[in-house]
Design an enzyme around this catalytic site. Structure first.
Site, PDB file in Angstrom:
ATOM      1  N   TYR A 129      -8.586   1.905  11.165  1.00 18.90           N
ATOM      2  CA  TYR A 129      -9.294   2.625  10.107  1.00 18.90           C
ATOM      3  C   TYR A 129      -8.232   3.161   9.155  1.00 18.90           C
ATOM      4  CZ  TYR A 129     -13.658   1.921  12.491  1.00 18.90           C
ATOM      5  OH  TYR A 129     -14.774   1.323  13.026  1.00 18.90           O
TER       6      TYR A 129
HETATM    7  P1  NDP Z   1       0.582  -2.237   1.820  1.00 20.55           P
HETATM    8  O1  NDP Z   1      -0.224  -2.728   0.681  1.00 20.55           O
HETATM    9  O2  NDP Z   1       1.315  -0.942   1.684  1.00 20.55           O
HETATM   10  O3  NDP Z   1       1.673  -3.346   2.203  1.00 20.55           O
HETATM   11  C1  NDP Z   1       1.367  -4.713   2.163  1.00 20.55           C
HETATM   12  C2  NDP Z   1       2.616  -5.503   2.439  1.00 20.55           C
HETATM   13  O4  NDP Z   1       2.296  -6.901   2.353  1.00 20.55           O
HETATM   14  C3  NDP Z   1       3.757  -5.262   1.430  1.00 20.55           C
HETATM   15  O5  NDP Z   1       4.993  -5.338   2.111  1.00 20.55           O
HETATM   16  C4  NDP Z   1       3.609  -6.445   0.483  1.00 20.55           C
HETATM   17  O6  NDP Z   1       4.783  -6.804  -0.187  1.00 20.55           O
HETATM   18  C5  NDP Z   1       3.236  -7.520   1.492  1.00 20.55           C
HETATM   19  N1  NDP Z   1       2.616  -8.695   0.866  1.00 20.55           N
HETATM   20  C6  NDP Z   1       1.500  -8.731   0.115  1.00 20.55           C
HETATM   21  N2  NDP Z   1       1.262  -9.986  -0.302  1.00 20.55           N
HETATM   22  C7  NDP Z   1       2.259 -10.758   0.208  1.00 20.55           C
HETATM   23  C8  NDP Z   1       2.577 -12.132   0.126  1.00 20.55           C
HETATM   24  N3  NDP Z   1       1.827 -12.988  -0.576  1.00 20.55           N
HETATM   25  N4  NDP Z   1       3.668 -12.574   0.784  1.00 20.55           N
HETATM   26  C9  NDP Z   1       4.458 -11.717   1.482  1.00 20.55           C
HETATM   27  N5  NDP Z   1       4.215 -10.410   1.584  1.00 20.55           N
HETATM   28  C10 NDP Z   1       3.124  -9.929   0.958  1.00 20.55           C
HETATM   29  O7  NDP Z   1      -0.388  -2.198   3.079  1.00 20.55           O
HETATM   30  P2  NDP Z   1      -0.369  -1.232   4.365  1.00 20.55           P
HETATM   31  O8  NDP Z   1       1.004  -1.108   4.847  1.00 20.55           O
HETATM   32  O9  NDP Z   1      -1.169  -0.026   4.071  1.00 20.55           O
HETATM   33  O10 NDP Z   1      -1.236  -2.077   5.406  1.00 20.55           O
HETATM   34  C11 NDP Z   1      -0.638  -3.031   6.267  1.00 20.55           C
HETATM   35  C12 NDP Z   1      -1.691  -4.019   6.723  1.00 20.55           C
HETATM   36  O11 NDP Z   1      -2.717  -3.321   7.427  1.00 20.55           O
HETATM   37  C13 NDP Z   1      -2.388  -4.764   5.586  1.00 20.55           C
HETATM   38  O12 NDP Z   1      -2.699  -6.064   6.038  1.00 20.55           O
HETATM   39  C14 NDP Z   1      -3.680  -3.984   5.400  1.00 20.55           C
HETATM   40  O13 NDP Z   1      -4.694  -4.787   4.852  1.00 20.55           O
HETATM   41  C15 NDP Z   1      -3.977  -3.583   6.827  1.00 20.55           C
HETATM   42  N6  NDP Z   1      -4.761  -2.364   6.979  1.00 20.55           N
HETATM   43  C16 NDP Z   1      -4.312  -1.210   6.404  1.00 20.55           C
HETATM   44  C17 NDP Z   1      -5.027  -0.056   6.552  1.00 20.55           C
HETATM   45  C18 NDP Z   1      -4.549   1.229   5.945  1.00 20.55           C
HETATM   46  O14 NDP Z   1      -5.320   2.174   5.925  1.00 20.55           O
HETATM   47  N7  NDP Z   1      -3.328   1.310   5.483  1.00 20.55           N
HETATM   48  C19 NDP Z   1      -6.294  -0.025   7.320  1.00 20.55           C
HETATM   49  C20 NDP Z   1      -6.618  -1.278   7.938  1.00 20.55           C
HETATM   50  C21 NDP Z   1      -5.879  -2.400   7.754  1.00 20.55           C
HETATM   51  P3  NDP Z   1       5.203  -6.094  -1.596  1.00 20.55           P
HETATM   52  O15 NDP Z   1       5.813  -4.765  -1.190  1.00 20.55           O
HETATM   53  O16 NDP Z   1       6.171  -7.052  -2.161  1.00 20.55           O
HETATM   54  O17 NDP Z   1       3.946  -5.926  -2.384  1.00 20.55           O
END
Ligand code: NDP
Ligand code: GDP
Length: 347
Positions: free
Chosen positions: A186
């Site tokens: 969540y």
């Molecule tokens: P963030 O958006 O802070 O981080 C996402 C990460 O994914 C960044 O490092 C980003 O890189 C990288 N990324 C995005 N697209 C690509 C790509 N095409 N190739 C390589 N790297 C990529 O997300 P969070 O840390 O908050 O969340 C982590 C995971 O957990 C995600 O999958 C999210 O959907 C999931 N999640 C998060 C929740 C939350 O409340 N935070 C809740 C439930 C699930 P860059 O820095 O270059 O953009």
């Protein structure tokens, strides 16, 4: 590579993100060799991990260029690093934006997860895989709180992509015996949360308003409720889930939902600003009680085409199996975030 060093080798996809950066910190602190995947950007995109590049564990941190859409280079990295643990925390993480870019959301969150599972399936050595699933799988659930057995019913492109990926993890677990965990997390927040998520918009906005640098915050649906927890506590349980004897799905949640309006009121109150809300729905505003100035306003452009209904999780399985109990909940999160943003403005 010796058996011992492989035991402590992890690959993090999404290391530059909120969760990836906290997880890298945690694993380096535990003595791991941490490998992270970063993608090319036209501007610096490593601010969340810059301190790690200068810290005590810097010699155990290695970054590799790739992209979730470049499956060949991902395969090469996985083969070269030969990690024991892979944490898949990368992808398009914004639900609202997934309505604007559903295909990218699907490619990054669904197809790329399948590609990673295929890469791991072909590895000779055993590996443990963490997939960042989401409460958005449930979308419009038939019960609250939700647990691991609640039927999936996503209501946005992000939730659909995560649902596909989570189900694929289950298939690879059952069909090939892959140690694949779905962490059905969540919302979890921190001062490292992206600035277009509602919690950070509020904490940063409130801090700037208190510092006289901004006049008001403009938000969408103030009635929306979320089960907000603290990101550093969530990465701890991600790690624990890969140390367990069995791979399974877990709910990671605080069990308490807070409305956006209450989160905002708590954030402002932490800085000594009390709010008075008036109006309703799309015309609601909030004024400071001391000056009468409007500091929060609703703009329908931030409403979503469909809103997930109350998502609140039952994390009893994680408590029982992993000994995990989140301590920072809802308005505590608001207070900690706004304090951090306010201190950073003053620094
Ligand atoms: P963030 O958006 O802070 O981080 C996402 C990460 O994914 C960044 O490092 C980003 O890189 C990288 N990324 C995005 N697209 C690509 C790509 N095409 N190739 C390589 N790297 C990529 O997300 P969070 O840390 O908050 O969340 C982590 C995971 O957990 C995600 O999958 C999210 O959907 C999931 N999640 C998060 C929740 C939350 O409340 N935070 C809740 C439930 C699930 P860059 O820095 O270059 O953009
Ligand atoms: P999400 O739960 O992953 O979609 O996290 P968000 O922080 O993006 O949104 C949480 C809730 O806040 C959703 O129900 C949004 O509709 C609501 N919300 C209200 N105003 C805003 C806003 O201005 N921006 C965002 N991102 N969400 C808002």
């Amino acid at each position: 590579m010796s058996r011992l060093s492989r035991q402590k080798t992890a690959l993090i996809l999404g290391i530059t993100g909120q969760d990836g950066s906290y997880l890298a910190e945690l694993l380096l602190g535990k003595g791991y060799n941490v490998h992270g995947v970063v993608r090319r950007a036209s501007m610096f995109n490593r601010s969340r991990i810059e301190h790690l590049r200068a810290g005590a564990g810097r010699n155990r941190l290695t970054l590799h260029y790739s992209d979730l859409t470049d499956h060949t280079s991902l395969r090469r990295i996985v083969q070269k690093v030969a990690p024991r643990e892979v944490y898949h925390l990368a992808g398009q993480s914004h639900v609202g934006l997934s309505f604007e870019i559903p295909e990218v959301t699907s490619e990054e969150n669904a197809t790329a997860t399948l590609a990673l599972l295929e890469i791991l399936r072909d590895l000779a050595q055993p590996v443990r895989f963490y997939h960042a699933a989401s409460s958005e799988l449930f979308g419009a659930p038939d019960r609250a709180p939700q647990d691991e057995s609640t039927p999936v019913n996503p209501v946005n492109p992000y939730g659909c992509a995560k649902a596909f990926a989570a189900q694929m993890c289950r298939v690879y677990r059952q069909a090939y015996g892959l140690f694949a965990v779905n962490g059905i997390a969540y919302n979890h927040e921190s001062p490292r949360r992206g600035e277009n998520f509602v919690t950070r918009k509020i904490s940063l906005g409130a801090a700037r308003i208190a510092a006289g640098q901004q006049k008001e915050i403009v938000l969408g649906n103030l009635d929306a409720k979320r089960d907000w927890g603290w990101a550093p506590e969530f990465v701890e349980v991600m790690w624990r889930s890969l140390q367990a004897g069995t791979a399974r799905d877990y709910i990671f949640a605080t069990g308490r939902a807070t409305a956006v309006r209450d989160f905002a009121a708590a954030a402002f109150a932490e800085l000594g600003l009390r709010l008075k809300f008036s109006g309703k729905g799309r015309a609601e505003i909030a004024r400071r009680t001391d000056t009468g100035a409007i500091v929060l306003r609703v703009d329908p452009k931030f409403y979503r085409p469909i809103e997930s209904t109350t998502l609140v999780g039952d994390a009893r399985l994680a408590r029982r199996k992993l000994g995990w109990q989140p301590a920072t909940v809802g308005t505590d999160v608001a207070r900690q975030m706004v304090r951090a943003d306010f201190s950073a403005l003053k620094a």
